[in-house]
Design a protein around this motif. Structure first.
Motif, PDB file in Angstrom:
ATOM      1  N   VAL A 237     -34.734   1.052  27.701  1.00  0.00           N
ATOM      2  CA  VAL A 237     -33.488   0.697  26.820  1.00  0.00           C
ATOM      3  C   VAL A 237     -32.777   1.945  26.563  1.00  0.00           C
ATOM      4  N   LEU A 238     -33.631   3.126  26.203  1.00  0.00           N
ATOM      5  CA  LEU A 238     -32.709   4.352  25.848  1.00  0.00           C
ATOM      6  C   LEU A 238     -32.063   4.907  27.115  1.00  0.00           C
TER       7      LEU A 238
ATOM      8  N   VAL B 257     -23.027  18.188  28.409  1.00  0.00           N
ATOM      9  CA  VAL B 257     -23.808  17.154  27.567  1.00  0.00           C
ATOM     10  C   VAL B 257     -24.702  16.582  28.746  1.00  0.00           C
ATOM     11  N   ARG B 258     -24.278  16.290  29.838  1.00  0.00           N
ATOM     12  CA  ARG B 258     -25.177  15.843  31.020  1.00  0.00           C
ATOM     13  C   ARG B 258     -26.088  16.917  31.421  1.00  0.00           C
ATOM     14  N   ALA B 259     -25.764  18.194  31.418  1.00  0.00           N
ATOM     15  CA  ALA B 259     -26.656  19.280  31.971  1.00  0.00           C
ATOM     16  C   ALA B 259     -27.760  19.452  30.714  1.00  0.00           C
ATOM     17  N   ALA B 260     -27.290  19.210  29.449  1.00  0.00           N
ATOM     18  CA  ALA B 260     -28.303  19.290  28.451  1.00  0.00           C
ATOM     19  C   ALA B 260     -29.338  18.124  28.409  1.00  0.00           C
ATOM     20  N   MET B 261     -28.853  16.937  28.917  1.00  0.00           N
ATOM     21  CA  MET B 261     -30.090  15.776  28.866  1.00  0.00           C
ATOM     22  C   MET B 261     -30.915  16.114  29.802  1.00  0.00           C
ATOM     23  N   LEU B 262     -30.751  16.884  30.932  1.00  0.00           N
ATOM     24  CA  LEU B 262     -31.718  17.103  31.842  1.00  0.00           C
ATOM     25  C   LEU B 262     -33.001  17.934  31.323  1.00  0.00           C
ATOM     26  N   ILE B 263     -32.525  18.716  30.248  1.00  0.00           N
ATOM     27  CA  ILE B 263     -33.626  19.895  29.915  1.00  0.00           C
ATOM     28  C   ILE B 263     -35.094  19.170  29.819  1.00  0.00           C
TER      29      ILE B 263
ATOM     30  N   TRP C 153     -39.713  11.258  25.114  1.00  0.00           N
ATOM     31  CA  TRP C 153     -38.666  12.280  24.836  1.00  0.00           C
ATOM     32  C   TRP C 153     -38.114  12.887  26.113  1.00  0.00           C
ATOM     33  N   LYS C 154     -39.480  12.964  27.058  1.00  0.00           N
ATOM     34  CA  LYS C 154     -39.312  13.796  28.467  1.00  0.00           C
ATOM     35  C   LYS C 154     -38.781  13.041  29.482  1.00  0.00           C
ATOM     36  N   ALA C 155     -39.079  11.652  29.504  1.00  0.00           N
ATOM     37  CA  ALA C 155     -38.993  10.806  30.773  1.00  0.00           C
ATOM     38  C   ALA C 155     -37.559  10.032  30.790  1.00  0.00           C
ATOM     39  N   THR C 156     -37.164   9.716  29.384  1.00  0.00           N
ATOM     40  CA  THR C 156     -35.824   9.160  29.415  1.00  0.00           C
ATOM     41  C   THR C 156     -34.578   9.907  30.053  1.00  0.00           C
ATOM     42  N   PRO C 157     -34.522  11.067  30.269  1.00  0.00           N
ATOM     43  CA  PRO C 157     -33.351  11.482  31.206  1.00  0.00           C
ATOM     44  C   PRO C 157     -33.628  11.129  32.472  1.00  0.00           C
ATOM     45  N   PHE C 158     -34.680  10.962  32.886  1.00  0.00           N
ATOM     46  CA  PHE C 158     -34.912  10.470  34.269  1.00  0.00           C
ATOM     47  C   PHE C 158     -34.344   9.170  34.612  1.00  0.00           C
TER      48      PHE C 158
END
Length: 327
Positions: free
Chosen positions: A119-120, A138-144, A201-206
């Motif tokens: 969902v997130l 923002v896209r780059a920061a999302m992958l951190i 928190w860790k896996a949502t960017p994937f």
């Protein structure tokens, strides 16, 4: 209402239309391509069988013995006694309440964490797909969070969630949401939610990354047609966007589900061997390393593999059936 339905149908037709060749054309060429594909895949399949198949077979063999970490060579064959045996009572891994607790913890962790990540991830992908200033940053920061190693991120969160000097308790005390520090990783009622929060928190960017890639491949014609017809954006999302990105979302969910079912590092760093968060992987590690019971631990590892394989097959079957029904 009829106009909306026609507009949505037209939009989905334009988005999903392709130049596929007619059925039955090139049957001989197709067989040649299949043979060539298997020929090119053969070396990889042989290596994969040697690298993954042999350890799996060896693990299953150890599960049928009484092997211990100190005497692997002197192991004796005992059949399925490590799984279940009756000797004035039921014994074995299938009769161990801690094993079933770990199975429940694993399935609960997988269901909740993967659902939240899906969902997130879709929400984050929709935000990042919009045009705004600083979108690249923002896209780059999302992958951190996704780029940080799991053990490192888990250790960072372990300090942040500490009940004495953690910043999470400090912030909650400052704004008045709690009256006393909370033991996030020690309290049985909070520890599972703590590890779920860290995993999300860790896996949502994937998930967001895969969904964002699918969103950027969608043609603009379907959205222009829907806009001309005056269809509400929410209806466009549920009737056009979501069905078209479902294949990418299913791929993200199956990868995350496989990771969650065999989760070990994030939970072990945060809560160690606590029964409230013990997963099947942690249970198998405890039997193998701490108790040095290779046979019993191998039986737990074999059951873990079988459960993951069963869940994967069911999920892929349901996903293929759903996609086939939509097509």
């Amino acid at each position: 209402m009829a106009t909306d339905e026609q507009g949505i149908a037209q939009a989905r037709h334009e988005a999903s239309s392709d130049d596929t060749p007619p059925r039955g054309r090139g049957t001989r060429v197709r067989r040649q391509r299949v043979r060539a594909a298997w020929l090119f895949l053969a070396p990889m399949l042989i290596v994969l069988t040697a690298v993954a198949g042999w350890p799996l077979v060896r693990t299953f063999w150890f599960s049928l013995t009484d092997a211990s970490l100190s005497s692997l060579d002197g192991a004796q064959f005992i059949g399925f006694d490590n799984y279940l045996v009756f000797d004035d009572g039921w014994y074995g891994i299938l009769a161990d309440p801690l094993w079933w607790q770990s199975v429940w913890n694993t399935l609960y962790f997988t269901l909740v964490s993967v659902s939240l990540e899906a969902v997130l991830g879709v929400i984050v992908a929709l935000v990042l797909n919009a045009h705004f200033r600083g979108r690249t940053l923002v896209r780059a920061a999302m992958l951190i969070p996704w780029a940080i190693p799991t053990v490192v991120s888990a250790k960072i969160w372990a300090w942040m969630l500490n009940d004495q000097f953690g910043i999470i308790n400090h912030l909650l005390l400052t704004i008045g949401l709690i009256d006393a520090p909370l033991s996030w990783t020690a309290d049985a009622s909070l520890s599972m939610w703590a590890v779920i929060m860290v995993d999300v928190w860790k896996a949502t960017p994937f998930v967001a990354l895969l969904v964002l890639a699918a969103l950027q491949m969608l043609p603009n014609d379907c959205y222009e047609a829907a806009k001309v017809d005056g269809i509400h954006p929410a209806k466009v999302f549920f009737r056009v966007t979501l069905p078209l990105i479902t294949p990418a979302l299913l791929v993200a969910v199956i990868f995350r589900a496989l990771d969650a079912l065999r989760v070990f590092d994030v939970i072990y760093v945060l809560t160690s061997n606590a029964a409230s968060t013990m997963t099947m992987s942690i249970y198998a590690r405890q039997q193998l390393v701490e108790f040095q019971d290779v046979g019993y631990g191998s039986a737990a590892s074999t059951l873990l593999f079988m459960i993951i394989a069963l869940v994967t097959v069911i999920y892929l079957y349901l996903g293929r059936r759903q996609l086939g029904g939509e097509q």
